[in-house]
Structures are given as C-alpha cells and as structure tokens.
Write a protein that holds these residues in place. Structure first.
Motif, PDB file in Angstrom:
ATOM      1  N   GLY A 336       0.796  -1.236   0.000  1.00 23.46           N
ATOM      2  CA  GLY A 336       0.000   0.000   0.000  1.00 23.46           C
ATOM      3  C   GLY A 336       0.822   1.277   0.000  1.00 23.46           C
ATOM      4  O   GLY A 336       0.258   2.371  -0.088  1.00 23.46           O
ATOM      5  N   PRO A 338       2.683   4.182  -1.683  1.00 22.01           N
ATOM      6  CA  PRO A 338       2.700   4.688  -3.063  1.00 22.01           C
ATOM      7  C   PRO A 338       4.103   4.587  -3.668  1.00 22.01           C
ATOM      8  O   PRO A 338       4.265   4.245  -4.837  1.00 22.01           O
ATOM      9  CB  PRO A 338       2.266   6.154  -2.933  1.00 22.01           C
ATOM     10  N   GLN A 377       0.067  -1.916  -4.634  1.00 22.37           N
ATOM     11  CA  GLN A 377      -1.191  -1.614  -3.945  1.00 22.37           C
ATOM     12  C   GLN A 377      -1.974  -2.881  -3.639  1.00 22.37           C
ATOM     13  O   GLN A 377      -3.173  -2.917  -3.772  1.00 22.37           O
ATOM     14  CB  GLN A 377      -2.034  -0.632  -4.805  1.00 22.37           C
ATOM     15  N   GLN A 378      -1.302  -3.938  -3.304  1.00 23.84           N
ATOM     16  CA  GLN A 378      -2.007  -5.157  -2.918  1.00 23.84           C
ATOM     17  C   GLN A 378      -1.319  -5.794  -1.732  1.00 23.84           C
ATOM     18  O   GLN A 378      -0.182  -5.434  -1.399  1.00 23.84           O
ATOM     19  CB  GLN A 378      -2.082  -6.133  -4.092  1.00 23.84           C
TER      20      GLN A 378
END
Ligand code: GDP
Ligand code: IMO
Ligand code: MG
Length: 430
Positions: A336, A338, A377-378
């Motif tokens: 998660g 960025p 983002q996983q």
C-alpha cells in the motif's frame, strides 16, 4: 548436509528467529553462537508465538539438538525461565545443551550495566541492561565465571569470591551503592548449577561430532552486523560479535567449515537504542512503519526507530559477513505504499560517500541520498510464489540485489513460519 550461519544484516531484529525456525525443519543441530539475553528472537509457528532470548530457535523440532555455544553469555535465571515457558507449551527441552565454556551473567553484571547507563546519562548507549557489556568485559579481562565452574562448588566459590571482592569495591567506591552478598550469590548460583548440570558439557565435541558425521548444522546469530564491536557504529554497539566469523569461534568450528552464510535483512531499517541511523524517519512514515510492523523491542519493549532501507550499510554488512544470500523479511509492511525509498549513498559535507564510515560522529552527520521506487497496492501476506508477487515488489528486490551485490534467497511476507516465498532459493540441505 552443511553448516549454515544465519546472521543479522542490520541493527538486529531482522527476523533471525523466524528464519532459523523455518530452516531448522531440515537441520540436525542449531547452535546459538554469540550475545546473551539482550537478544529477542520471535518465532510464530503451530505451537504459538514465542520470544526466545537464549534458547536456539530450532527447539520446536523434536529431532533438532540445540546448543548454547561458548560464545554466548548466559543468565541462568533467564535460561531456566525460558525452558519452563517452553515446557508449559509442551515443547521438549531435553535436547538442549550449554557449553561449559559459556560465561555466566552474574548479578553484578546487570547491576553495573544499569549503573553505567545511568552514569552516562545523555550519552547512554541505550543498552538492554542485561549485563552484556560487563560480562564480555570480564571475559576478556580473564575474571569471568563460566558455566563449567558451577560443576565444582569449591572452585566456583573461590572464583566468585575473587571476582566479587573487586566488584564490591567498584560498587561501593565508584558508584556509592551497597555491596552484593557473596553468600546469597553463591547459594543462588549453586541452585542454578544443580538444575543446569545435566545440560552443561563440552559442546565443542558435540558440534564436531555432528559436522564430521555429515549432519546439518545451523549457526544462529544474535544482534546484527551494525552492532558489531569492530565494524558497527562504535561505541553504540553490543559487546560480542554478531558476524558470521564469530559463528566459528562461538561454536568451535574452523572458518572452512561454514558452507553458507545467510544474512537476514528487513525490507526497511530499524534500530533500538542510541547511535547514528542515517535513514531514520522521525515523521509519520516512520511512525506508520513502527505501528504496522509492531516495532517494539522483543526484549525491552522499547519503540524501535524505523526508516528506509540503507543500502550503504547493507553492502558493508554483506562484505564483512561474506554473505552467500539474503533472507529479506517484512516486505509485507510496504503493502500500500505509493512509493518506497532506498538510500544509495550518503552526503557528508561536500562529499558523496558510498562506503560505510568507521566514525559514528561522521555517520551522525551523513544525509541519505535516496532513490525512489514504485510501491504496490495489494496485500502480499498470502503469496507463496515469487511470480505472483507484484511486479513492483519484484523490482524492489531486484534493485536491492544490485545495490548489495548479493542474491535474495527467500522473502518473508509475514511473521508466521508459513509466510515465506522462495526467490533465488537453493536449499542448503540437498
Ligand atoms: P530477531 O531478533 O532477528 O529474531 O527479530 P525479532 O523477533 O526481534 O523481530 C522481528 C519481528 O518481526 C517479530 O515480531 C516477528 O514476529 C516479526 N516478523 C518476522 N518476519 C516478518 C515478516 O516478514 N513480516 C512481518 N510483518 N513481521 C515479521
Ligand atoms: P536480536 O538478537 C536489537 C542493542 C541495544 C543497544 C546496543 C547495546 O534480537 O536482534 P547491549 O544490551 O547489547 O549492551 O546493548 O545493542 N541490541 C539489540 N538491538 N536487537 C538485538 O538483538 C539487540 N541486542 C542488543 O538496544 O543499542
Ligand atoms: Mg530481536
């Protein structure tokens, strides 16, 4: 059949306990070779969650012989409590042995550690106050008491009397505190001696026998390379060597007998206690990592300082340990994010440094030079295959391999024994 050393690559708490618990499945013997109960090695497996301070992390397998080697400083009270705790959970400690050459932490060691930290005040090292500095100082000053001494009460009494006479002079004259009682310590340690006697032996020959008969041996390090008294951020270091080289001395092996050296690194950096840490994040990102990863000391409960991965320090650690491969842990903590930063060099005044400075005062002034990589983002905690990891996670690992000039063998994606993904994995046991 091989001898594998597993060592901490950073400032400790990299996940050595988890990696040793995992690798020990196919080992015959696990030997702790340095440190003392300043270490806190967390293991999460089908028996539950445990923090081991002295007992090797291979204790959960009935076939594995566990040895606390001559390089370890043993606090007998801590050891006995740890054994009882394991036994309460149904874990057999009948294959645990301790070296007769291992030095003992005595009540004056823990007291002196505390008094010295108080005296240093703002300049404190932030030790675990477990008596580590004083016990290893006594070892090299040739006034220590060893596990084997407990087997001969008269000799033990003589050694204790001689040591305590001087310690009490220091305690009363230099620190102005009450002296310790010879009788009390003697009685207490005789009781420990009685309980531990069946475990105390010349473990060097036990290890030798295992190696010469082709058994698989794991050498479990404590702390991490950057806490090494020679190569770490002196004086903000520990007092025994956490390096792979110390695996030989602390277990009784020769350098040519170690076949492989695995370094455990977190995907970021953490440090507990004082001393320079160029990538420390004193902001919400650092706090976020600390809370998400539960970065609180396994031994003292102190909050750990967190920051981006320091590849300058990491490369140094690869070199001084002679690492064959890396176990990268805590990659899941970056889920998660960025973007993720990696420190590739330090800026010191007008210079750019790419090697790790020997002077802690210089390191204190170093500003990290960062490279920024894409995050993912996983959630990767359930992933078990390298190809199923997000591309960004694979790219991050590949960049670390380049910067460190060392392959990553395994990546850990959570605290549980099962949460592991082979990367460039070659089993040491084939
Ligand atoms: P050691 O001293 O090197 O054995 O490490 P510690 O046990 O002091 O600290 C490592 C902490 O991270 C423990 O709480 C472990 O349960 C946990 N841990 C180990 N590997 C992972 C991982 O891959 N991900 C996460 N989230 N936690 C991990
Ligand atoms: P494991 O094996 C993290 C740190 C202390 C302090 C410095 C000196 O769990 O990775 P000491 O009590 O050894 O005299 O303290 O070393 N330290 C550790 N930090 N993990 C450890 O062990 C540590 N053992 C000692 O916090 O900064
Ligand atoms: Mg620890």
């Amino acid at each position: 059949m091989a001898v594998i050393a597993v060592v901490g690559g950073q400032w400790g708490d990299e996940g050595k306990g988890k990696v040793v618990d995992l690798l020990a499945e196919r080992a015959d013997m696990v030997v702790r070779f340095s440190g003392g109960d300043n270490a806190g090695h967390t293991v999460v497996n089908p028996y539950g969650e445990f923090t081991l301070h002295l007992i090797p992390s291979g204790i959960f397998y009935p076939r594995v012989t566990c040895i606390i080697g001559n390089g370890v400083a043993i606090n007998p009270a801590v050891l006995l409590t740890e054994m009882q705790e394991l036994q309460k959970h149904g874990i057999d400690t009948g294959r645990l042995f301790i070296s007769d050459r291992a030095h003992l932490i005595m009540p004056y060691h823990t007291l002196l550690d505390e008094l010295e930290e108080e005296r240093r005040s703002k300049g404190a090292i932030g030790t675990t106050r477990k008596g580590i500095g004083p016990v290893f100082a006594d070892k090299v000053a040739r006034v220590g008491i060893r596990a084997g001494d407990l087997l001969d009460k008269d000799m033990f009494r003589n050694r204790l009397r001689a040591a305590l006479e001087f310690k009490n002079t220091v305690l009363t004259k230099a620190y102005e505190v009450s002296p310790l009682s010879l009788e009390e310590i003697y009685d207490q340690y005789c009781r420990y001696g009685q309980q531990l006697a069946p475990l105390i032996r010349d473990t060097t020959s036990t290890v030798r026998e295992a190696v010469t008969t082709g058994h698989s041996v794991l050498l479990e390090g404590a702390q991490g390379a950057l806490l090494d008294p020679d190569f770490g951020t002196y004086p903000y270091v520990t007092s025994s060597s956490p390096l792979a080289g110390a695996g030989c001395i602390g277990a009784g092996l020769g350098p040519r007998e170690i076949d492989r050296v695995m370094g455990v690194f977190k995907a970021y950096n953490s440090r507990v206690g004082a001393g320079p840490m160029p990538t420390e994040l004193k902001d919400e990102v650092g706090n976020f990592i600390r809370e998400k990863a539960r970065e609180y000391g396994a031994t003292t409960g102190r909050p750990r300082r967190c920051g981006w991965f320091d590849a300058v320090a990491g490369r140094f650690s690869v070199q001084i340990n002679g690492l064959s491969d890396i176990a990268l842990t805590h990659l899941d903590i970056y889920d998660g994010f960025p973007s993720i930063k990696v420190c590739t060099a330090y800026r010191f005044n007008d210079e750019v440094l790419t090697s790790f400075p020997s002077d802690a005062a210089v390191l204190e002034e170093c500003q990290p030079v960062y490279e920024e990589l894409d995050g993912w983002q996983q959630s990767i905690g359930e992933t078990r295959e390298f190809d199923r990891l997000p591309t960004e996670a694979r790219d991050y690992m590949s960049r670390l391999e380049d910067l460190l000039s060392c392959p990553i063998g395994l990546v850990s994606v959570g605290p549980d024994r099962k949460q592991i993904v082979p990367v460039k994995w070659i089993s040491p046991w084939e």
